[in-house]
Design a protein around this motif. Structure first.
Motif, PDB file in Angstrom:
ATOM      1  N   LEU A  15       0.830  -1.197   0.000  1.00 31.59           N
ATOM      2  CA  LEU A  15       0.000   0.000   0.000  1.00 31.59           C
ATOM      3  C   LEU A  15       0.872   1.258   0.000  1.00 31.59           C
ATOM      4  N   CYS A  16       1.935   1.253   0.794  1.00 25.57           N
ATOM      5  CA  CYS A  16       2.857   2.396   0.831  1.00 25.57           C
ATOM      6  C   CYS A  16       3.506   2.617  -0.535  1.00 25.57           C
ATOM      7  N   LEU A  17       3.943   1.537  -1.160  1.00 18.28           N
ATOM      8  CA  LEU A  17       4.559   1.659  -2.478  1.00 18.28           C
ATOM      9  C   LEU A  17       3.573   2.198  -3.515  1.00 18.28           C
ATOM     10  N   ILE A  18       2.342   1.757  -3.446  1.00 17.24           N
ATOM     11  CA  ILE A  18       1.315   2.244  -4.376  1.00 17.24           C
ATOM     12  C   ILE A  18       1.074   3.732  -4.153  1.00 17.24           C
ATOM     13  N   LEU A  19       0.979   4.152  -2.892  1.00 10.92           N
ATOM     14  CA  LEU A  19       0.739   5.565  -2.589  1.00 10.92           C
ATOM     15  C   LEU A  19       1.911   6.433  -3.023  1.00 10.92           C
ATOM     16  N   ILE A  20       3.126   5.954  -2.834  1.00  5.53           N
ATOM     17  CA  ILE A  20       4.304   6.700  -3.285  1.00  5.53           C
ATOM     18  C   ILE A  20       4.266   6.855  -4.798  1.00  5.53           C
ATOM     19  N   GLY A  21       3.937   5.794  -5.493  1.00  6.82           N
ATOM     20  CA  GLY A  21       3.837   5.847  -6.955  1.00  6.82           C
ATOM     21  C   GLY A  21       2.770   6.818  -7.414  1.00  6.82           C
ATOM     22  N   CYS A  22       1.638   6.838  -6.748  1.00  2.00           N
ATOM     23  CA  CYS A  22       0.562   7.771  -7.110  1.00  2.00           C
ATOM     24  C   CYS A  22       0.996   9.205  -6.845  1.00  2.00           C
ATOM     25  N   GLY A  23       1.718   9.430  -5.763  1.00  2.00           N
ATOM     26  CA  GLY A  23       2.201  10.782  -5.454  1.00  2.00           C
ATOM     27  C   GLY A  23       3.136  11.282  -6.524  1.00  2.00           C
ATOM     28  N   ASN A  24       4.055  10.453  -7.008  1.00  3.88           N
ATOM     29  CA  ASN A  24       4.966  10.855  -8.078  1.00  3.88           C
ATOM     30  C   ASN A  24       4.209  11.123  -9.367  1.00  3.88           C
ATOM     31  N   ALA A  25       3.219  10.301  -9.667  1.00  8.98           N
ATOM     32  CA  ALA A  25       2.437  10.497 -10.888  1.00  8.98           C
ATOM     33  C   ALA A  25       1.678  11.812 -10.819  1.00  8.98           C
ATOM     34  N   GLN A  26       1.157  12.143  -9.637  1.00  6.03           N
ATOM     35  CA  GLN A  26       0.431  13.399  -9.490  1.00  6.03           C
ATOM     36  C   GLN A  26       1.386  14.575  -9.648  1.00  6.03           C
ATOM     37  N   THR A  27       2.575  14.499  -9.078  1.00  4.72           N
ATOM     38  CA  THR A  27       3.558  15.560  -9.220  1.00  4.72           C
ATOM     39  C   THR A  27       3.943  15.731 -10.675  1.00  4.72           C
ATOM     40  N   ASN A  28       4.209  14.637 -11.382  1.00  2.39           N
ATOM     41  CA  ASN A  28       4.556  14.723 -12.795  1.00  2.39           C
ATOM     42  C   ASN A  28       3.415  15.339 -13.588  1.00  2.39           C
ATOM     43  N   THR A  29       2.183  14.951 -13.294  1.00  2.00           N
ATOM     44  CA  THR A  29       1.038  15.505 -14.005  1.00  2.00           C
ATOM     45  C   THR A  29       0.929  17.001 -13.751  1.00  2.00           C
ATOM     46  N   THR A  30       1.133  17.430 -12.519  1.00  7.23           N
ATOM     47  CA  THR A  30       1.088  18.849 -12.188  1.00  7.23           C
ATOM     48  C   THR A  30       2.186  19.598 -12.935  1.00  7.23           C
ATOM     49  N   GLN A  31       3.395  19.044 -12.954  1.00  2.41           N
ATOM     50  CA  GLN A  31       4.498  19.682 -13.664  1.00  2.41           C
ATOM     51  C   GLN A  31       4.209  19.741 -15.162  1.00  2.41           C
ATOM     52  N   GLU A  32       3.641  18.673 -15.706  1.00  6.20           N
ATOM     53  CA  GLU A  32       3.301  18.665 -17.130  1.00  6.20           C
ATOM     54  C   GLU A  32       2.253  19.726 -17.441  1.00  6.20           C
ATOM     55  N   LYS A  33       1.266  19.896 -16.563  1.00  5.56           N
ATOM     56  CA  LYS A  33       0.238  20.911 -16.776  1.00  5.56           C
ATOM     57  C   LYS A  33       0.848  22.312 -16.726  1.00  5.56           C
ATOM     58  N   LEU A  34       1.733  22.539 -15.748  1.00  4.13           N
ATOM     59  CA  LEU A  34       2.386  23.834 -15.657  1.00  4.13           C
ATOM     60  C   LEU A  34       3.203  24.115 -16.914  1.00  4.13           C
ATOM     61  N   GLU A  35       3.921  23.109 -17.384  1.00  2.00           N
ATOM     62  CA  GLU A  35       4.751  23.274 -18.580  1.00  2.00           C
ATOM     63  C   GLU A  35       3.888  23.524 -19.808  1.00  2.00           C
ATOM     64  N   LYS A  36       2.764  22.837 -19.889  1.00  2.00           N
ATOM     65  CA  LYS A  36       1.865  23.012 -21.023  1.00  2.00           C
ATOM     66  C   LYS A  36       1.307  24.426 -21.049  1.00  2.00           C
ATOM     67  N   ASN A  37       1.068  25.001 -19.865  1.00  2.00           N
ATOM     68  CA  ASN A  37       0.517  26.346 -19.773  1.00  2.00           C
ATOM     69  C   ASN A  37       1.582  27.432 -19.749  1.00  2.00           C
ATOM     70  N   ALA A  38       2.865  27.048 -19.760  1.00  3.44           N
ATOM     71  CA  ALA A  38       3.939  28.032 -19.739  1.00  3.44           C
ATOM     72  C   ALA A  38       3.917  28.842 -21.036  1.00  3.44           C
ATOM     73  N   LEU A  39       4.259  30.100 -20.916  1.00  2.00           N
ATOM     74  CA  LEU A  39       4.257  30.984 -22.072  1.00  2.00           C
ATOM     75  C   LEU A  39       5.172  30.436 -23.165  1.00  2.00           C
ATOM     76  N   ASN A  40       4.638  30.339 -24.369  1.00  2.00           N
ATOM     77  CA  ASN A  40       5.419  29.939 -25.535  1.00  2.00           C
ATOM     78  C   ASN A  40       5.221  30.997 -26.614  1.00  2.00           C
ATOM     79  N   TYR A  41       5.800  30.781 -27.785  1.00  2.00           N
ATOM     80  CA  TYR A  41       5.731  31.787 -28.841  1.00  2.00           C
ATOM     81  C   TYR A  41       4.288  32.078 -29.244  1.00  2.00           C
ATOM     82  N   ALA A  42       3.508  31.026 -29.458  1.00  2.00           N
ATOM     83  CA  ALA A  42       2.119  31.212 -29.897  1.00  2.00           C
ATOM     84  C   ALA A  42       1.312  31.996 -28.861  1.00  2.00           C
ATOM     85  N   SER A  43       1.473  31.672 -27.582  1.00  2.00           N
ATOM     86  CA  SER A  43       0.711  32.393 -26.560  1.00  2.00           C
ATOM     87  C   SER A  43       1.226  33.824 -26.385  1.00  2.00           C
ATOM     88  N   PHE A  44       2.504  34.054 -26.641  1.00  2.00           N
ATOM     89  CA  PHE A  44       3.053  35.410 -26.612  1.00  2.00           C
ATOM     90  C   PHE A  44       2.398  36.268 -27.701  1.00  2.00           C
TER      91      PHE A  44
END
Length: 156
Positions: A15-44
């Motif tokens: 259970l601990c290993l599963i929860l740790i894995g889910c926590g990392n996946a959530q962090t990666n998803t959050t980072q991916e969302k932030l990166e996707k919303n980061a200012l790029n040329y088109a949004s500039f």
């Protein structure tokens, strides 16, 4: 040790290993969302249009100093060079190579380039972009600051 206690410890460990894995996946998803919303040329460009400014495509200048994808725009008659990176972290790392006055750019492998600009350079970094304006037209500087925030290097 009884089998029931061993079984309970094994379940808790899994259970601990599963929860740790889910926590990392959530962090990666959050980072991916932030990166996707980061200012790029088109949004500039969209932000420019949103304030009633249309940038005309032009050649990017000084692209040999930067590893990002170069774009050029004429904004209010002034040339602005935009360099887009794959990630915000890449843009941030590239920005670290620029001296606070904007007159020295460290080369990625060896040495540095000392640049005598024709006018004061103004470097901005936001999201996945580094934006360079070499000039002293206050309307352009104000516009870039309103979209990108304060410059991180360059003239006053």
């Amino acid at each position: 040790m009884p089998k029931s206690i061993l079984w309970l410890r094994t379940c808790i460990l899994l259970l601990c290993l599963i929860l740790i894995g889910c926590g990392n996946a959530q962090t990666n998803t959050t980072q991916e969302k932030l990166e996707k919303n980061a200012l790029n040329y088109a949004s500039f460009v969209k932000k420019l249009q949103a304030v009633g400014v249309s940038g005309t495509k032009a050649d990017a200048q000084n692209s040999d100093f930067f590893s990002g994808t170069p774009y050029g725009l004429l904004i209010k008659g002034e040339r602005v060079s935009i360099f887009e990176y794959l990630t915000s972290e890449d843009a941030q790392n590239e920005a670290k190579r620029i001296s606070s006055q904007g007159d020295i750019i460290q080369k990625s492998s060896s040495g540095s380039a000392v640049i005598d600009w024709v006018a004061p350079p103004h470097f901005y970094r936001s999201g996945r972009l580094i934006v360079l304006y070499v000039g002293n037209k206050q309307p352009v500087i104000s516009l870039l600051q309103s979209i990108l925030g304060p410059q991180f290097a360059g003239g006053v």
